[in-house]
Design a protein around this motif. Sequence first.
Motif, PDB file in Angstrom:
ATOM      1  N   PHE A  48     -12.357  24.719  47.461  1.00 54.28           N
ATOM      2  CA  PHE A  48     -13.269  24.508  48.579  1.00 54.28           C
ATOM      3  C   PHE A  48     -13.280  25.722  49.502  1.00 54.28           C
ATOM      4  N   CYS A 103     -23.052  24.139  43.883  1.00 51.25           N
ATOM      5  CA  CYS A 103     -22.547  23.387  42.731  1.00 51.25           C
ATOM      6  C   CYS A 103     -23.644  22.637  41.983  1.00 51.25           C
ATOM      7  N   TYR A 139     -21.375  24.907  53.742  1.00 46.90           N
ATOM      8  CA  TYR A 139     -19.979  24.718  54.148  1.00 46.90           C
ATOM      9  C   TYR A 139     -19.971  24.068  55.520  1.00 46.90           C
ATOM     10  N   ARG A 160     -19.345  20.726  48.021  1.00 42.30           N
ATOM     11  CA  ARG A 160     -19.449  20.705  46.565  1.00 42.30           C
ATOM     12  C   ARG A 160     -20.257  19.477  46.143  1.00 42.30           C
ATOM     13  N   ASN A 161     -19.912  18.832  45.073  1.00 47.25           N
ATOM     14  CA  ASN A 161     -20.615  17.612  44.695  1.00 47.25           C
ATOM     15  C   ASN A 161     -19.863  16.407  45.240  1.00 47.25           C
ATOM     16  N   ASP A 183     -16.186  15.718  43.952  1.00 46.60           N
ATOM     17  CA  ASP A 183     -15.196  16.667  44.478  1.00 46.60           C
ATOM     18  C   ASP A 183     -14.974  16.450  45.970  1.00 46.60           C
ATOM     19  N   ASP A 184     -16.062  16.267  46.702  1.00 48.62           N
ATOM     20  CA  ASP A 184     -15.954  16.086  48.150  1.00 48.62           C
ATOM     21  C   ASP A 184     -15.180  14.820  48.496  1.00 48.62           C
TER      22      ASP A 184
END
Length: 620
Positions: A270, A276, A557, A601-602, A605-606
């Motif tokens: 991250f 992504c 971000y 991210r996706n 992942d998040d």
Amino acid sequence: MQAIILAAGMGKRLKQLTRNNTKCMVKVNGVPLINRTLRQLDSLDLSRIIIVTGYEGQKLRDHIAALDVKTPVCFIDNPIYDKTNNIYSLALASEYLVAEDTLLLESDIIFEDSVLRCLVEDERESLALVAKYESWMDGTCVKLSENDDIEAMIPGSKFSFRDTGDYYKTVNLYKFSRSFSATHYVPFLEAYTKALGNNEYYEQVLKVIVMLDNPGIKAKRLDDSQKWYEIDDIQDLDIAESLFAEDKDRLSLIQRRYGGYWRYPKMLDFCYLVNCYYPPKKMLEEMKANFDSLICQYPSGMYVNSLLAGRNFGIRQDQIVPGNGAAELIKLLVERMDGKMGVIRPTFEEYANRRDKEDVVVMNPADGDFRYGADDIMDFFGNTDIKNLVIINPDNPSGNYIPKRDILRLAAWTKERGIRLIVDESFIDFASEQTEENDPADGRNVSPAGAGTILDEALLDEYPHMTVVKSISKSYGVPGLRLGIAASGDRELIAFLKKEVAIWNINSLAEFYLQIEEKYRKDYAASLKLLQAERSRFAADLETIPGIRVLPSQANYLMAELTDCSSRWLTEQLLNRFNILIKDLSSKIPGDRQFIRIAVRNQADDTRLTEALREIMAKG
């Protein structure tokens, strides 16, 4: 139970580190491999440890004699270590193999204590330890059944990258029962060496054994969380040091790499910023289909690549120069500057780092959340003697965004005052203003310049003192291609940049990407909308965690303030406990307030990061 360590090899690929030392005496974070291995074996209450030595064998024996090892250690010498491979070293220890249950390991493996324990504690008598194949692995791979039978051992000559999803890599740690050694391994070992000689590997014997109806050995699959590494060369050693560093040191060792995290496939990044949701699978397939031609042929020169870049961004060839990443162009732009440069902090420091500190005039936003606009910039720098002004829009790490109309006001203001303006739009595609007017039905007609950008042919001509920089890595999700552009109506500047870069500064893969990019613009527009939606969802989820306050962002971000802990502590906790890397902003934002930056991210992942943060913040 006993252990046998094969330690006769010369370790030539470690170069000067093994010039006067055995391979297993090479230090990882200050501790020789053999010290670590003997300590781990010493904790198992083994009957003995047998070490097969060869190269610098006496030096290894003297070294071990000075260690505090309670388990009896005995040695076997391989006098022809330089003419044989490890099958001969193991054959020398065959009498030991049939005497007791045995742990067999090679001396160039580093592993966690749990790796060894899981092998010993498994009730099955004979096991080959294996791990799911990853890109860094080399050597023998196996295919397994659902019942952990070794269905096939895949030598390097039969290795297929298409089948890597089915492969496991042998870890070179084994557990042999006494009966397995007596009835299977040692007889086949003797027959194999008689037939094919001593310049082979002991795993070749297992390859024959697993073909039997009852091979007598199973595979033991390592858990993904269990760390191990095989050290064959100096790069392996460097990676092993970062993997097995003390918790307090690991973050610094990882950060100094500045990328290359595909070597750590279990780590979730991250910290570095990419899209992504792009490129699409079809684009990647098209690039793979052309890989052979691209890798074996020269790329075009600047004439063709600037033509491609100009087409993709809707500007003329004489207004644009493609670079080996934006960093190449930033360096040249800053080196060409005369006079002082204005920057706004916290920000992306590559521009300021290229200038002497006394030549950099810094604006620190008065707003506590690092928000600022065009009027704030003009009010501050209007009273300075700067000759150059750098605007990162959206800014990094704050995500602060200046709308296009206000950037154009800054362009007019700097033009009137003779100030060169650099606008870095590396993250602008993620801004809502950028995509709101950029969603036609026909993907090929998607405008290369969205609603918020100033990357426009007419605007560049109107404001020739202005240069627009864009990193293609950030928004298009292709950082490995190293692509960026600089665009300006100043033809003299563009000609200078084209002359200063290397004649082939763009490789063939990057050139081909520019060639086919136009076909995938609808996919790109869709990826931006997906990321914006995930940014909103992710920010709202993070806000529910006590001790975390998320700042608004128009980039890919999120900057967040920590109210209950330090940013360094949290970054270390995430890396050491969850193998997740985020950006600690303590070096960018001095003072008592604590901030981190988290890539969007996706959702999967998040969510993994959010759950990790929730657990850490709850326990404190």
